[in-house]
Design an enzyme around this catalytic site. Sequence first.
Site, mmCIF file in Angstrom:
data_model
loop_
_atom_site.group_PDB
_atom_site.id
_atom_site.type_symbol
_atom_site.label_atom_id
_atom_site.label_comp_id
_atom_site.label_asym_id
_atom_site.label_seq_id
_atom_site.Cartn_x
_atom_site.Cartn_y
_atom_site.Cartn_z
ATOM 1 N N SER A 1 99.163 12.758 -16.766
ATOM 2 C CA SER A 1 100.200 12.076 -15.994
ATOM 3 C C SER A 1 101.462 11.891 -16.817
ATOM 4 C CB SER A 1 99.656 10.738 -15.474
ATOM 5 O OG SER A 1 100.560 10.129 -14.586
ATOM 6 N N ASP B 1 103.215 15.077 -13.395
ATOM 7 C CA ASP B 1 102.245 15.690 -12.476
ATOM 8 C C ASP B 1 102.576 15.364 -11.026
ATOM 9 O OD1 ASP B 1 101.463 12.997 -12.871
ATOM 10 O OD2 ASP B 1 99.419 13.439 -12.243
#
Length: 610
Positions: free
Chosen positions: A156, A317
């Site tokens: 992330s 992401d």
Amino acid sequence: MEYNSNNEVLNEKIRQWLEWDRNETTSNEIKSLCESEQWEVLDKRLCTRLAFGTAGLRGPMQAGFNSMNDLVVVQTAQGLCKYILKCFPDETDRKRGIVLGYDGRYNSKRFAELSACVFINAGIPVWLYSRMVPTPFVPFGILLKKTLAGVMVTASHNPKEDNGYKVYWENGAQIISPHDKMIQSMILDNLCPAESSWDCCSLQSPLLKDPYAEVYKIYYEKLLDNIPQKFLECNDRSKDLRFVYSAMHGVGYPFVKRAFEIGRLQPAIPVAEQQEADPEFPTVKFPNPEEGKSALELSIKLANEKGVTVILANDPDADRLALAEKNEETGEWKVFSGNEIGALLGWWAVQCYKEKNPGDSLTDCYLLASTVSSKILAAVAKIEGLHFEETLTGFKWMGNKTVDLQKAGKKVLFAFEEAIGFMFSPTVLDKDGVSAACHLATMRCYVRQHENISLTQKLNKIYETYGYHSTIVSYYLCYDPELIKRIFERIRYINGDKEESYPTSVLDGKYKISSIRDLTTGVDTAVPDRKAKLPSSSSTQMITFRFENGVVVTLRTSGTEPKVKYYAEMCAQPEEKNWTNLREILAEVVDAVVEEFLQPKINNLIPRSD
């Protein structure tokens, strides 16, 4: 070659690593540490293990069982594979396969391909994306292809040194207990890599397929279906309204570009330096748009140059979305908090549903938010006639709650968490920064055409209708788990060390605490049996203080970062108009809680750098 650290346990771990690891770089890394006799470093790397939890795995990419690397990924995939085979023993079920995706970080594709080898060699079909995708494409792909599970290789918004392994179950939501504990057990029972797990020839198997084209097509069809025709027509009429967009060196740009095309929005103006996926993240200290203006400097510069007043930004992401808006009178930029974006999009989700379902009752409709997020949606639900439910922190809880509600015949219109994560309808049972970007841009076009106001002004109108909700969210960095534990234990036993005796006030009694919920121990002093309704976990720290004046403050540790976070909110009724006074009271309470309970100076906690 045998290495002797004078520690038999460590010697055995070194032997195992050098026997099992087939990656020359990480194998040589361990050999080099042995040859330089860095036994303490090796003990940390090899004698502790990166634990698999409900967040999957996340850690630095380096050699060692406590890190992300080829060997740990193979071991994890083997454990996950064994667990899936145990849960789905029927041969027909196994043919449903698993979805694998990856982002633009170092080794993400490699880790996904190694995982594919493990599953293919176990006879389980693999739907492996042929290119980098946003995280939402994995849970969406699971539901579309009806697979047994899915994995997204991503860390992330973590620093560039990190990577992660995010696991979803057949319901399209992230795993929760007991899946995490069972998978961890299976990993530990299958640590020795099978010879076939390293066999990349498996990637030529007919069991390997690419779901990209089908998922891409249907994802956007579903996104378009969630936006009423009337609102798309607003986008058609907003030819002069442009948005600056940053992918934050991640995967988001081509997917947001397509979302704007199908949503009939003007093309977003990308921040060129951050448009392409780059695992170095060269222009930002942290690749996290949640950090505020420090992460949006290039976006603000470009927007000022282009005369654009709204900025949208994904994390690498593309499952989170940040928003900033320029005040055209003062020239100042406002970076919206996740709670503020949640208020805007929660209101918008209700409007979208009502427009697409005129005359329908809202009594079976739900709005969700995590327990540390603003309760603005509870106020919206109360006035609009919907239901509101809070969950534990993280979309794994909101995704699984959505599944439960759907099974009961209910409809979840929207869910959010304050960490800029948003879920529209149950199309994706996780946060989705691509669909959120399209919805937010469409909402901007709508409120300008129908109300001739900005998003900031719309947020204030929402507060005027449903009640002002003032929030403060921040964190301290702390790299010592034992120190964090001592901080929270001190809070629990602040008036004595023999039984739990939580604090009763701050500022020498000025602000009194009415009740406390401790989700580490499962205590809630507000209910007669003192048992918290939300699930508790002794492996994480989380205490909520409810004050007599209505302020609520939660202290918790992060599951993926070395942070002690604090979340605070003060909710007003629609008739309460002295918002300045409410903000001042909230700030005073928060400052007192931080100083008296966390004691940042005494504990040498590192403050957030804005």
